[in-house]
Design a protein around this motif. Structure first.
Motif, PDB file in Angstrom:
ATOM      1  N   PRO A   3     -56.545   6.401-144.135  1.00 59.28           N
ATOM      2  CA  PRO A   3     -57.804   5.264-144.253  1.00 59.28           C
ATOM      3  C   PRO A   3     -58.484   5.249-142.974  1.00 59.28           C
ATOM      4  O   PRO A   3     -59.620   4.651-143.037  1.00 59.28           O
ATOM      5  N   GLY A 201     -57.683  -5.106-150.930  1.00 58.90           N
ATOM      6  CA  GLY A 201     -57.238  -4.032-150.857  1.00 58.90           C
ATOM      7  C   GLY A 201     -55.959  -3.641-151.478  1.00 58.90           C
ATOM      8  O   GLY A 201     -55.413  -2.781-151.927  1.00 58.90           O
ATOM      9  N   GLU A 204     -55.475  -3.274-157.529  1.00 57.96           N
ATOM     10  CA  GLU A 204     -56.075  -2.030-158.061  1.00 57.96           C
ATOM     11  C   GLU A 204     -57.446  -2.398-158.900  1.00 57.96           C
ATOM     12  O   GLU A 204     -57.453  -3.302-159.408  1.00 57.96           O
ATOM     13  N   GLU A 253     -54.787  -2.894-145.793  1.00 56.59           N
ATOM     14  CA  GLU A 253     -55.328  -3.647-146.907  1.00 56.59           C
ATOM     15  C   GLU A 253     -57.162  -3.221-146.971  1.00 56.59           C
ATOM     16  O   GLU A 253     -57.707  -3.065-147.865  1.00 56.59           O
ATOM     17  N   ARG A 256     -58.080   0.261-147.673  1.00 52.74           N
ATOM     18  CA  ARG A 256     -58.085   0.510-149.241  1.00 52.74           C
ATOM     19  C   ARG A 256     -59.116  -0.147-149.960  1.00 52.74           C
ATOM     20  O   ARG A 256     -59.723   0.698-150.593  1.00 52.74           O
ATOM     21  N   GLN A 259     -61.872   2.143-149.355  1.00 54.80           N
ATOM     22  CA  GLN A 259     -62.025   3.529-150.198  1.00 54.80           C
ATOM     23  C   GLN A 259     -62.511   2.964-151.532  1.00 54.80           C
ATOM     24  O   GLN A 259     -63.052   3.772-152.052  1.00 54.80           O
ATOM     25  N   ASN A 297     -58.660   6.985-155.884  1.00 55.28           N
ATOM     26  CA  ASN A 297     -59.022   5.792-156.994  1.00 55.28           C
ATOM     27  C   ASN A 297     -59.321   6.262-158.396  1.00 55.28           C
ATOM     28  O   ASN A 297     -58.812   5.476-159.297  1.00 55.28           O
TER      29      ASN A 297
END
Length: 1014
Positions: A3, A201, A204, A253, A256, A259, A297
């Motif tokens: 990341p 982050g 989900e 975090e 993420r 992303q 993802n």
């Protein structure tokens, strides 16, 4: 994916901070058309902290009232503008301007007392009033933006906002949605909403984020470029927060979260995201990193979607999964892998439950039954998925629909494979619990094997083990109940039993053989088979349909092992220990165990041949021929005294009978072939066939049924026989004091033992004759080579050789062959030496051929070619001038047996080289005044020309050629030779005629001239 690669480097932060904020001009292509505004306005966009940022705040801080932010208040003139409608605001502005102009005019006239002052005052206050009116209208977009913010903040869920609400607010204040302040507020609201929709982050995505953002974007009416700039701004926020936090977990975090922003943004803008979202330019990320963010993802979303999938799956769920996959932009390969992983986990849950039940209650029937129920659920689930694979709408289904497999899962390792085998065994046991195997169970077992990933051999081994036990049980019941014995066809009964159990008949036959062997071992426990035992075995053999070959093999193994033990004890007793008790035990074992004579002899042969091999090894390891012969003699004695008795006991023959048969054996003469009769004159061969007196002296002959024919190669057997034969010929060598030794001759009884040795070694009559013949030829050849050392065969030597031939007993024709071979070899060496030294001519070669001497075998082809070349060279240097083509090209090559074409090439090469040499030699001899030599050289020149016709020769001194011609002319040669010489020397006819007339005058004059000079 790493990341950290999706976040810009710290050096980029300072560079990007100097760039203008996208909120200052959301639309980079927008160009200001008026210049009335004094300066550009800047708006600050605030973002709510996510979960990572809120960790630094006290836990008691109250949550914000709305995701858009708190209500905003109007100040100063903004309150007035908020109360005025657009027409009223315009009228108020006009009144303000008019009042200011009028007031200015009045004040200017009052103080200036002239018209110019009044106009100046009106202009001054008019400008001030205009400025006030402009300020009143200029703050209208800001007031509209504040009202829009407060309106949206009043919603519990901003998604309830409608496009008509925004248009009504814009119309209320008479502003356009493209006004800078109003547009900036719309962008800020959109940014706040997107930030609130995206989870932190550590959480989900839920899957509805894209639809919510798209719907809210449409409600706001914001353009895609402006909305995309807000997504980029959110990315910058994540980057700033990453720099602010110092915790590693918080940093992960934020990565993420970034992303997820990339993934959602690409789905929101679709294909336009490639140019609306410059991730690579702004954040220094690569296309592959963007693809990884989208892939990861999408996998998480699809995996969360698959969690709702159960064992009651239907076509509608599969269609919904396919639609979700496409909306998530997930590839078919990854979707198929995730779907198979989900179905595998569902099956693994059943397997784990079944294993726990089976291991906790392995001896309880309900535990096995519950485990089987779990396996039935697995099979039903697998059948359902397989049936859906053949559905007509399978193209609309989620990818990965097909048979279930545990490969790549929890049970795909060596430790867990034993649990799968245990479950498979439990299912096989349950399938055979009723005493038969249904066809449906066979299909289920095949499916279960494929699901478990068991190998075919592993599954067959488990099935065979369980089915064998059930078959034994059913067979025992059929035998004890009498059903098998009363059946009309035992084979049909057993075949039906195998069909019911789906059992391999070949495996059933192996079980039958094992049962028969167990029964046989019980019967021979006392060392013999009684009549009752034989009857019981016959009854069991008939009921189980055991073939005769299998029965014989079982008797050979079981009874043979007992008999082999008795035979080994008898052999171990040795020459002196084979007494009546041993004979009795051998006879009892041979006949009591009901072994066939062939089987008993085979067992005894195996044991005896091992003893023979030991004697052979000791004989080979002996230091000399005498010691080797002694070991072989011990083997012969062992064969006569032990093995022969053993064979008679196995056959059941008495000693008297064997003696009588041995007396009658010499009467039966073996028919001899012509080859045997031919070698009958060999003395050693005569001695191995003893007369009656010698046979009585030696005793009973040994057996010849057990031999070493298959244990030793023929050469080794003949070498052993030859060793003992030489011992018989030379006798035993004994050493005496003072280093001397004497040879003790043996009588002819040793040849009788030699005959018995041939029987033990398994030598045939032809092989024995060959040994005697080779030894006789060897002895005769050694003596003959001494006699014929010089290769000359005289009358005395012939008589000496005849005496030697009679002494050895070699047939006359074979003796003559050896003599001829020796003389030929000696003669061949002499001829080859003569050819090499050049002492052999073609005339002598022809004389040797007339004497039937095989020159081809004595002289090599290379030497014969050398001899031909020498012969031709002699012809070209003979000085006669003759060359016979038939002699050179046909007769001589035929006599020497060489290739004629090759001979022609040799002649041509020699003629070409000798042609010029002959001319040079003739000139040299001319200068030496050697007329005879000149004529001979010119004749050699003509001979070479006959072999290879040549062109006229050239020479530096033509007068010398004329002298050569004149000398040759005076010898009165044949006209054809003279004419050919004239042509070769290049002399024309007029010159030749003048030379004939002048005669020797030229030569005499030249001689006188040379004498004078000298």
């Amino acid at each position: 994916m790493n990341p950290s690669n999706l976040i810009t480097s710290p050096s980029l932060q300072h560079h990007s901070s100097s760039l203008p904020s996208p909120f200052l001009n959301p639309n980079p292509l927008f160009i200001r058309t008026t210049s009335t505004l004094p300066k550009r306005r800047r708006f600050r966009v605030s973002f709510p902290r996510n979960s990572s940022a809120s960790l630094d705040q006290p836990a008691s801080s109250p949550p914000p009232p709305s995701i858009i932010g708190a209500q905003k208040e109007l100040k100063g003139i903004e309150v007035v503008v908020d109360k005025l409608s657009p027409p009223l605001r315009l009228a108020t502005s006009a009144i303000i301007v008019a009042g200011a102009v009028a007031a200015g005019y009045g004040l200017g006239f009052q103080f200036g007392r002239n018209r110019n002052a009044a106009i100046g005052g009106a202009v001054a206050l008019g400008v001030a009033g205009g400025a006030a009116a402009y300020s009143l209208n200029a703050c209208a977009p800001h007031v509209a933006a504040v009202n829009l913010h407060n309106y949206v903040a009043g919603f519990d869920d901003p998604a309830r906002l409608k496009k008509e609400d925004i248009e009504s607010i814009a119309n209320k204040y008479g502003v356009s949605k493209q006004d800078e302040a109003f547009k900036a507020e719309i962008c800020e609201i959109y940014c706040q909403f997107v930030s609130s929709v995206l989870p932190p982050g550590g959480q989900e995505l839920k899957g509805d984020e894209v639809d919510r953002i798209i719907n809210f974007k449409n409600s706001l009416g914001i353009d895609d470029p402006d909305a995309a700039s807000m997504h980029i701004e959110i990315g910058r926020k994540y980057f700033r927060q990453r720099l602010e936090v110092g915790d590693r977990d918080a940093d992960i975090e934020q990565r993420r979260a970034f992303q997820k922003l990339i993934y959602v943004s690409n789905l929101v803008f679709g294909e336009a995201s490639s140019f609306l979202l410059p991730w690579k330019r702004v954040f220094k990320v690569t296309d592959s990193q963007v693809e990884v963010a989208i892939r990861d993802n999408a996998q998480r979303l699809y995996a969360s979607k698959l969690k709702s999938l159960g064992r009651d799956i239907d076509a509608g769920q599969l269609v919904a999964l396919r639609e979700a996959q496409l909306s998530y932009r997930l590839s078919d390969e990854l979707a198929e892998s995730l779907f198979k992983e989900r179905t595998r986990k569902l099956v693994e849950e059943n397997i784990s439950e079944a294993v726990s039940m089976l291991k906790s209650r392995t001896r309880a029937v309900p535990g096995v039954g519950q485990a089987v129920e779990e396996l039935d659920k697995i099979l039903a689930f697998n059948d359902l998925i397989v049936s859906l694979k053949s559905h007509p709408d399978v193209d609309r289904f989620a990818r990965g629909v097909g048979p279930i497999s545990l490969i790549g899962g929890e049970y795909d390792n060596d430790k867990k494979i034993e649990d799968l085998k245990l479950l498979y065994r439990a299912y096989v046991t349950d399938a055979l619990s009723g005493g038969r195997m249904e066809d449906s169970k066979v299909t289920s077992l095949n499916q279960l094997r494929n699901i478990f990933g068991l190998g075919k051999r592993e599954a067959e081994a488990i099935t065979l083990d369980v089915t064998s036990k059930v078959y034994r049980k059913r067979l025992s019941q059929a035998v004890s109940g009498g059903d098998l014995e009363m059946a009309d066809s035992k084979a049909t009964f057993l075949q039906n039993l195998c069909d019911e159990l789906h059992f391999d008949p070949q495996k059933a036959s192996e079980i039958h053989e094992e049962i028969y062997r167990q029964k046989l071992q019980q019967c021979v426990a006392d060392g013999e088979l009684s009549e009752e035992d034989v009857s019981a075995l016959l009854r069991l053999r008939v009921m189980l349909c055991i073939p005769q070959q299998t029965v014989e093999a079982a008797h050979s193994d079981i009874c043979g092992s007992l008999f082999e033990k008795v035979v080994k004890e008898a052999i171990a007793s040795g020459v002196d220990g084979y007494d009546a008790e041993i004979k009795k035990s051998v006879r009892k074992a041979a006949h009591g165990l009901r072994l066939t004579r062939e089987t008993a002899m085979s067992i005894a042969s195996k044991a005896v041949r091992k003893i023979f091999i030991n004697y052979i090894k000791r004989a080979r390891a002996a230091g000399n021929r005498t010691e080797s012969a002694k070991e072989l003699k011990k083997m012969i004695a062992f064969n006569s005294l032990v093995v022969t008795e053993l064979v008679e006991d196995i056959k059941g023959e008495s000693a008297d009978t064997s003696v009588d048969e041995s007396k009658e054996e010499p009467v039966e003469e073996v028919p001899q072939t012509e080859e045997d009769e031919e070698w009958e004159s060999l003395q050693t061969l005569k001695k191995i066939k003893p007369n009656k007196e010698l046979a009585a002296k030696v005793g009973k002959p040994g057996q010849s049924e057990i031999t070493l024919k298959d244990d030793l190669p023929e050469r080794d057997r003949t070498d052993l026989y030859k060793t003992y034969l030489l011992f018989c010929l030379t006798g035993e060598v004994k050493r005496i004091p003072f280093g001397a030794q004497i040879t003790t001759k043996k009588d002819d009884s040793e040849y009788v033992f030699l005959n018995q040795l041939g029987g033990i070694l398994g030598l045939s009559g032809k092989e024995i004759v060959e040994v005697h013949r080779s030894l006789a030829e060897q002895a005769f050849r050694q003596q003959a080579e001494v006699i014929l050392a010089d290769g000359q065969l005289t009358k005395a030597r012939v008589e000496q050789l005849n005496d030697l031939q009679k002494q050895v007993g070699l047939p006359a024709e074979f003796a003559q062959k050896i003599i001829k071979n020796i003389t030929t070899t000696k003669m061949g060496a002499a001829i080859e030496t003569a050819v090499t030294q050049g002492r052999l001519s073609i005339k002598q070669i022809r004389e040797l051929k007339e004497a039937n001497v095989d020159l081809d075998s004595m002289v090599s082809e290379k030497l014969r070619e050398t001899l031909f070349k020498k012969t031709v060279d002699d012809i070209f240097s003979s000085g006669t001038g003759e060359f016979d083509e038939e002699e050179v090209y046909e007769k001589i090559p035929s006599d020497l047996n060489i290739n004629k074409e090759k001979a022609r090439r040799v002649v041509r090469e020699l003629a070409e080289s000798r042609l010029s040499n002959s001319l040079i030699q003739a000139v040299a001899l001319l200068r030496q005044r050697n007329r005879e030599g000149v004529v001979a050289s010119l004749n050699d020149l003509l001979a070479c020309d006959k072999a290879v016709p040549a062109r006229p020769l050239s020479w530096e001194v033509p007068e010398e050629l004329a002298d050569l011609y004149t000398i040759y002319l005076k010898k009165d040669p044949p006209p054809e030779k003279l004419s050919r010489l004239q042509y070769l020397l290049g002399i024309n006819d007029s010159t030749a005629s003048a030379l004939r007339e002048m005669g020797d005058r030229l030569l005499d004059a030249s001689v006188e001239e040379e004498k004078f000079v000298f």
